[in-house]
Design a protein around this motif. Structure first.
Motif, PDB file in Angstrom:
ATOM      1  N   LEU A 159     -19.289   7.558  11.585  1.00  0.00           N
ATOM      2  CA  LEU A 159     -19.651   6.714  10.559  1.00  0.00           C
ATOM      3  C   LEU A 159     -18.443   7.543   9.404  1.00  0.00           C
ATOM      4  O   LEU A 159     -18.790   8.639   8.966  1.00  0.00           O
ATOM      5  N   THR A 160     -17.732   6.814   8.745  1.00  0.00           N
ATOM      6  CA  THR A 160     -16.929   7.326   7.559  1.00  0.00           C
ATOM      7  C   THR A 160     -17.035   6.348   6.346  1.00  0.00           C
ATOM      8  O   THR A 160     -17.403   5.248   6.555  1.00  0.00           O
ATOM      9  N   VAL A 161     -16.810   6.963   5.184  1.00  0.00           N
ATOM     10  CA  VAL A 161     -17.036   5.916   4.068  1.00  0.00           C
ATOM     11  C   VAL A 161     -15.699   5.937   3.191  1.00  0.00           C
ATOM     12  O   VAL A 161     -15.429   6.644   2.248  1.00  0.00           O
ATOM     13  N   PRO A 162     -14.728   5.026   3.562  1.00  0.00           N
ATOM     14  CA  PRO A 162     -13.628   4.959   2.580  1.00  0.00           C
ATOM     15  C   PRO A 162     -13.833   4.356   1.308  1.00  0.00           C
ATOM     16  O   PRO A 162     -14.826   3.600   1.424  1.00  0.00           O
ATOM     17  N   VAL A 163     -13.096   4.729   0.235  1.00  0.00           N
ATOM     18  CA  VAL A 163     -13.468   4.154  -1.201  1.00  0.00           C
ATOM     19  C   VAL A 163     -12.509   3.022  -1.783  1.00  0.00           C
ATOM     20  O   VAL A 163     -11.379   3.379  -1.569  1.00  0.00           O
ATOM     21  N   VAL A 164     -12.889   1.914  -2.103  1.00  0.00           N
ATOM     22  CA  VAL A 164     -12.453   0.938  -2.766  1.00  0.00           C
ATOM     23  C   VAL A 164     -12.235   1.238  -4.286  1.00  0.00           C
ATOM     24  O   VAL A 164     -13.461   1.253  -4.814  1.00  0.00           O
ATOM     25  N   ARG A 165     -11.051   1.913  -4.780  1.00  0.00           N
ATOM     26  CA  ARG A 165     -11.384   2.481  -6.119  1.00  0.00           C
ATOM     27  C   ARG A 165     -10.992   1.507  -7.129  1.00  0.00           C
ATOM     28  O   ARG A 165     -10.040   0.516  -6.898  1.00  0.00           O
ATOM     29  N   HIS A 166     -11.665   1.539  -8.391  1.00  0.00           N
ATOM     30  CA  HIS A 166     -11.211   0.623  -9.409  1.00  0.00           C
ATOM     31  C   HIS A 166     -11.790  -0.900  -8.910  1.00  0.00           C
ATOM     32  O   HIS A 166     -10.936  -1.896  -9.514  1.00  0.00           O
ATOM     33  N   ALA A 167     -12.830  -0.943  -8.186  1.00  0.00           N
ATOM     34  CA  ALA A 167     -12.871  -2.376  -7.807  1.00  0.00           C
ATOM     35  C   ALA A 167     -13.210  -3.335  -8.809  1.00  0.00           C
ATOM     36  O   ALA A 167     -13.030  -4.685  -8.643  1.00  0.00           O
ATOM     37  N   GLU A 168     -13.569  -2.812  -9.882  1.00  0.00           N
ATOM     38  CA  GLU A 168     -13.979  -3.887 -11.146  1.00  0.00           C
ATOM     39  C   GLU A 168     -12.629  -4.550 -11.507  1.00  0.00           C
ATOM     40  O   GLU A 168     -12.809  -5.672 -12.279  1.00  0.00           O
ATOM     41  N   ALA A 169     -11.416  -3.855 -11.302  1.00  0.00           N
ATOM     42  CA  ALA A 169     -10.265  -4.609 -11.699  1.00  0.00           C
ATOM     43  C   ALA A 169      -9.831  -5.438 -10.683  1.00  0.00           C
ATOM     44  O   ALA A 169      -8.477  -5.888 -10.756  1.00  0.00           O
ATOM     45  N   MET A 170     -10.094  -5.740  -9.463  1.00  0.00           N
ATOM     46  CA  MET A 170      -9.786  -6.490  -8.583  1.00  0.00           C
ATOM     47  C   MET A 170     -10.132  -7.747  -8.262  1.00  0.00           C
ATOM     48  O   MET A 170     -11.226  -8.277  -8.560  1.00  0.00           O
ATOM     49  N   SER A 171      -9.101  -8.630  -7.702  1.00  0.00           N
ATOM     50  CA  SER A 171      -9.409  -9.938  -7.406  1.00  0.00           C
ATOM     51  C   SER A 171     -10.076  -9.864  -6.103  1.00  0.00           C
ATOM     52  O   SER A 171     -10.211  -8.944  -5.360  1.00  0.00           O
ATOM     53  N   LEU A 172     -10.691 -11.134  -5.684  1.00  0.00           N
ATOM     54  CA  LEU A 172     -11.395 -11.151  -4.316  1.00  0.00           C
ATOM     55  C   LEU A 172     -10.356 -10.823  -3.379  1.00  0.00           C
ATOM     56  O   LEU A 172     -10.825 -10.065  -2.267  1.00  0.00           O
ATOM     57  N   TRP A 173      -9.090 -11.317  -3.354  1.00  0.00           N
ATOM     58  CA  TRP A 173      -8.290 -11.007  -2.265  1.00  0.00           C
ATOM     59  C   TRP A 173      -7.808  -9.598  -2.206  1.00  0.00           C
ATOM     60  O   TRP A 173      -7.565  -9.242  -1.130  1.00  0.00           O
ATOM     61  N   ASP A 174      -7.532  -9.174  -3.734  1.00  0.00           N
ATOM     62  CA  ASP A 174      -7.065  -7.554  -3.558  1.00  0.00           C
ATOM     63  C   ASP A 174      -8.211  -6.922  -2.955  1.00  0.00           C
ATOM     64  O   ASP A 174      -8.105  -5.924  -2.342  1.00  0.00           O
ATOM     65  N   ALA A 175      -9.582  -7.170  -3.084  1.00  0.00           N
ATOM     66  CA  ALA A 175     -10.660  -6.299  -2.520  1.00  0.00           C
ATOM     67  C   ALA A 175     -10.607  -6.615  -1.055  1.00  0.00           C
ATOM     68  O   ALA A 175     -10.736  -5.662  -0.212  1.00  0.00           O
ATOM     69  N   ALA A 176     -10.440  -7.685  -0.655  1.00  0.00           N
ATOM     70  CA  ALA A 176     -10.352  -8.156   0.844  1.00  0.00           C
ATOM     71  C   ALA A 176      -9.368  -7.319   1.581  1.00  0.00           C
ATOM     72  O   ALA A 176      -9.589  -6.777   2.622  1.00  0.00           O
TER      73      ALA A 176
END
Length: 441
Positions: free
Chosen positions: A315-332
């Motif tokens: 199990l690893t935990v990669p990080v989505v950085r600055h998620a507050e600035a992303m659109s749904l598709w950017d996050a996906a």
């Protein structure tokens, strides 16, 4: 008719008592000579107690778990007067060779039906019909040429049956060298030592897998160390909340239908990431890390969401950085990219550290509820459980709705139960009314 009492035999080892672990018969059963009556356990082995007469079981000594004294009454069997007389005749010989002791209770007014043995016969008792502890066999066990009949149970102790189950061996194929064909540990050892294909069309090679010691190193060692720190240092409080995702799923399917080809497919995770970003904006104390040695809580101004990802190495935990600035598709897109990098072992160090709050999901395996372990030194984690169609009462009738449970854990040292409940409630409101995810307040 007369009754024969079979007593608990001396099973050797100098013990005075044994634990009753299993009855093979019940009151009212018609049994045959050599049928197993029950099993007792000493501190070293399980011993089956056979019957030396045929007849009807009329009394049993206790329940499994009871401790019985050696020589105490074990089973009473109702049988013919002639059979009882023969049993009485064998008593002397049985006591000398260690077979189950037995005594005869003569019914009132029927003494004339039971003849006493003649002295010359008593001096030469018949050999015991059954032994409590058969001698170990030195003859290698060989497979039977034909299986036992359907429903016919091979004679073997619980310990031998467990060994056979662990090794994947069908005991119906193993010839027993003990009395009445009972299978001994030696028989099973011989069968295992001489691997052979199980007969009768199964084609299965009965070969036990070798024991193996696996050293905990590399990624697995780091995971073990981090989980130990999280579990030992952090007092977890977990809240499980039921969430109606019917409207969210309808919106997701519609967006995928319109934009999947050019923008990529949306899963539930981008919506949950957005919901977390909006929820922690009102409760920054949950988007934080806790340095318990320094006694400092660091509340992050940005939301860096860790996504627990299963990889071949663990199990690893990669990080989505600055998620507050992303659109749904950017996050996906970012979630998919990071997952691929983690599974292929190409994720960079900076992509695997620095998260401020995490999400964990079992994906297609799902679960009704989980108790996620916090990703130290964070103070909160949100667990996604499987969706299921369930009947929900709308005030007038039951209607089908898609329901999903969220299991969220919090560091109770710095997050109070009330604040944790407020956070979970906010997530529920945002997910159940997805339009709120796109409103900037």
């Amino acid at each position: 008719m007369a009754r024969v009492t079979i007593k608990l035999p001396d099973v050797g080892e100098g013990i005075a008592e044994a634990e009753l672990t299993e009855w093979a018969v019940k009151i009212g059963d018609e049994i045959q000579e050599d049928d197993v009556l029950g099993t007792v356990m000493t501190d070293k082995a399980a011993v089956e107690v056979p019957s030396s007469v045929s007849g009807k079981v009329v009394w049993l000594a206790g329940e499994p778990g009871d401790t019985l004294a050696i020589g105490s009454k074990f089973v009473e069997i109702e049988t013919s007067a002639e059979t009882a007389a023969a049993a009485e005749e064998r008593m002397a010989g049985d006591e000398s060779d260690g077979a189950p002791d037995e005594s005869v209770e003569k019914p009132a007014g029927r003494e004339d039906r039971v003849e006493k043995p003649e002295p010359e016969k008593a001096e030469k008792p018949e050999p015991a019909r059954a032994e409590a502890r058969p001698e170990k066999s030195t003859t290698p066990a060989t497979p039977r040429t034909t299986p036992l009949a359907t429903g016919e149970r091979p004679l073997a102790s619980p310990a031998i049956r467990q060994r056979a189950r662990d090794a994947g061996i069908d005991l119906r194929l193993v010839a027993g060298s003990g009395p009445a064909g009972r299978i001994t540990h030696d028989d099973l050892d011989a069968w295992i030592a001489q691997p052979q294909t199980a007969g009768f069309g199964s084609g299965r090679l009965v070969v036990p897998r070798a024991d193996e010691d696996v050293k905990v190193i590399g990624m697995r060692k780091r995971i073990a160390e981090k989980m130990s720190i999280s579990a030992s240092r952090i007092p977890h409080i977990t809240i499980v909340e039921e969430v109606d995702v019917t409207d969210l799923e309808a919106l997701r399917e519609k967006l995928n239908g319109q934009h999947a080809k050019e923008r990529g497919k949306l899963t539930v995770l981008p919506f949950l990431i957005r919901a977390i970003c909006k929820a922690v904006a009102e409760q920054p104390g949950l988007n934080a890390t806790f340095d318990d040695e320094a006694g400092v809580i660091h509340q992050s101004g940005s939301v860096h969401v860790g996504i627990a990802t299963q990889t071949p190495n663990g199990l690893t935990v990669p990080v989505v950085r600055h998620a507050e600035a992303m659109s749904l598709w950017d996050a996906a897109t970012e979630v998919a990219r990071l997952a691929d990098a983690a599974r292929s072992g190409k994720a960079r160090r900076e992509e695997l550290s620095g998260s401020t709050i995490s999400i964990t999901s079992l994906g297609a395996l799902g679960a009704i509820a989980t108790t996620p372990i916090i990703n130290h030194p964070e103070v909160a984690i949100v667990g996604v459980n499987k969706m299921a169609m369930r009947p929900v009462w709308d005030g007038s009738e039951f209607v089908p709705r898609k329901i999903m449970n969220l299991s969220s854990s919090f560091d109770h040292r710095v997050i109070d139960g009330w604040d944790a409940a407020v956070f979970v409630r906010k997530l529920k409101d945002l997910i159940e009314t997805p339009a709120l995810l796109f409103i900037d307040e």
